[in-house]
Design an enzyme around this catalytic site. Structure first.
Site, PDB file in Angstrom:
ATOM      1  CE  LYS A 144      22.980   4.953 -14.653  1.00  0.00           C
ATOM      2  NZ  LYS A 144      23.526   4.412 -15.647  1.00  0.00           N
ATOM      3  CE  LYS A 213      16.394   1.569 -19.635  1.00  0.00           C
ATOM      4  NZ  LYS A 213      18.155   1.231 -19.306  1.00  0.00           N
TER       5      LYS A 213
END
Length: 271
Positions: A144, A213
């Site tokens: 990811k 983030k």
């Protein structure tokens, strides 16, 4: 905090609402934890009335939050101490994929646990988009992180191209049609450009703060692995700027940062 509105929607669709996380865990074989960050994950699992209080040994937690490799490993170790399995599975596909149950899943953890829960993963993932990326918890977070690097620089390149076209007198629909049919015409490019054309920057399901983030976690991993990522770092700074200027808006609002810098507006035939 458990919000009431999603619970009402769940009940309207025939689901059963729970008052606490612990209540969700009662009798559950598998629980998805899809929240924003590490703090939320730990609260859901280990906080007051957390899942850890009621999940039985042998149950599985499917962690789909993007929280970082080490954090995922720490959580898996704590769950393992109670005999609870974990699948670390980052997801991609955004709100459309979530609504359609066609997310891409990058799952890591023991293959036997993955296989045992494959039918559950198929409930939210595309049949051809469910991948077992490694036996070690944390591999899903790494995949990811790599994906987010590419997402970040794709966003940056898209916004720059749109603003350049606008400043030089080409409307955004032209770029969408031409670039969208070319080698760079990814789903992300097309979706991003469409939102910019519509000037639709709020409540589209893809918030600036979440991408910022995620890019930060990618750079954390890069520092740990001693890998230079200058383009990703620049994209992270662009999102930091957008988060400061437009804190309540979605990823596509970043284009307004570059519009202000270039003293132009991305125009379309809708304008």
């Amino acid at each position: 905090m458990i919000r009431d509105e999603p619970k009402q929607r769940l009940v309207a669709e025939g689901g059963i609402a729970a008052a606490t996380n612990a209540e969700v865990g009662e009798g559950a074989d598998v629980v998805f934890v899809m929240v924003v960050n590490d703090e939320h994950v730990r609260d859901v699992l280990f906080g007051e009335n957390g899942l850890i209080e009621t999940l039985r040994p042998g149950a599985a937690v499917i962690l789909t939050a993007t929280i970082g490799k080490q954090q995922a490993q720490d959580i898996a170790a704590r769950l393992s101490g109670k005999g609870i399995h974990m699948i670390d599975s980052g997801v991609s596909g955004g709100l459309p994929g979530a609504n359609a149950g066609t997310l891409t899943l990058m799952a890591s953890g023991p293959k036997a646990v993955f296989d045992e829960n494959l039918d559950v993963l198929r409930a939210v993932g595309d049949e051809n988009g469910i991948f077992h990326v490694g036996e070690e918890i944390g591999a899903g977070q790494v995949v990811k992180a790599c994906m987010q690097a590419l997402v970040g620089v794709t966003f940056q390149g898209t916004f720059e191209a749109l603003v350049l076209g606008a400043k030089a007198g080409v409307k955004a629909e032209v770029l969408l049609d031409v670039l969208g049919s070319s080698v760079v015409g990814s789903t992300l490019f097309k979706r991003t450009t469409s939102f910019v054309i519509d000037r639709d920057f709020v409540d589209t399901g893809s918030h600036i703060a979440v991408t910022w983030k995620d890019l930060g976690l990618t750079l954390d991993l890069a520092r740990e692995a001693a890998v230079p990522m200058p383009s990703t770092a620049l994209a992270n700074q662009l999102f930091q700027t957008g988060k400061t200027m437009f804190p309540g808006e979605d990823n596509w609002a970043i284009v307004k940062v570059l519009e202000q810098m270039a003293d132009t507006i991305v125009t379309s035939d809708k304008a």
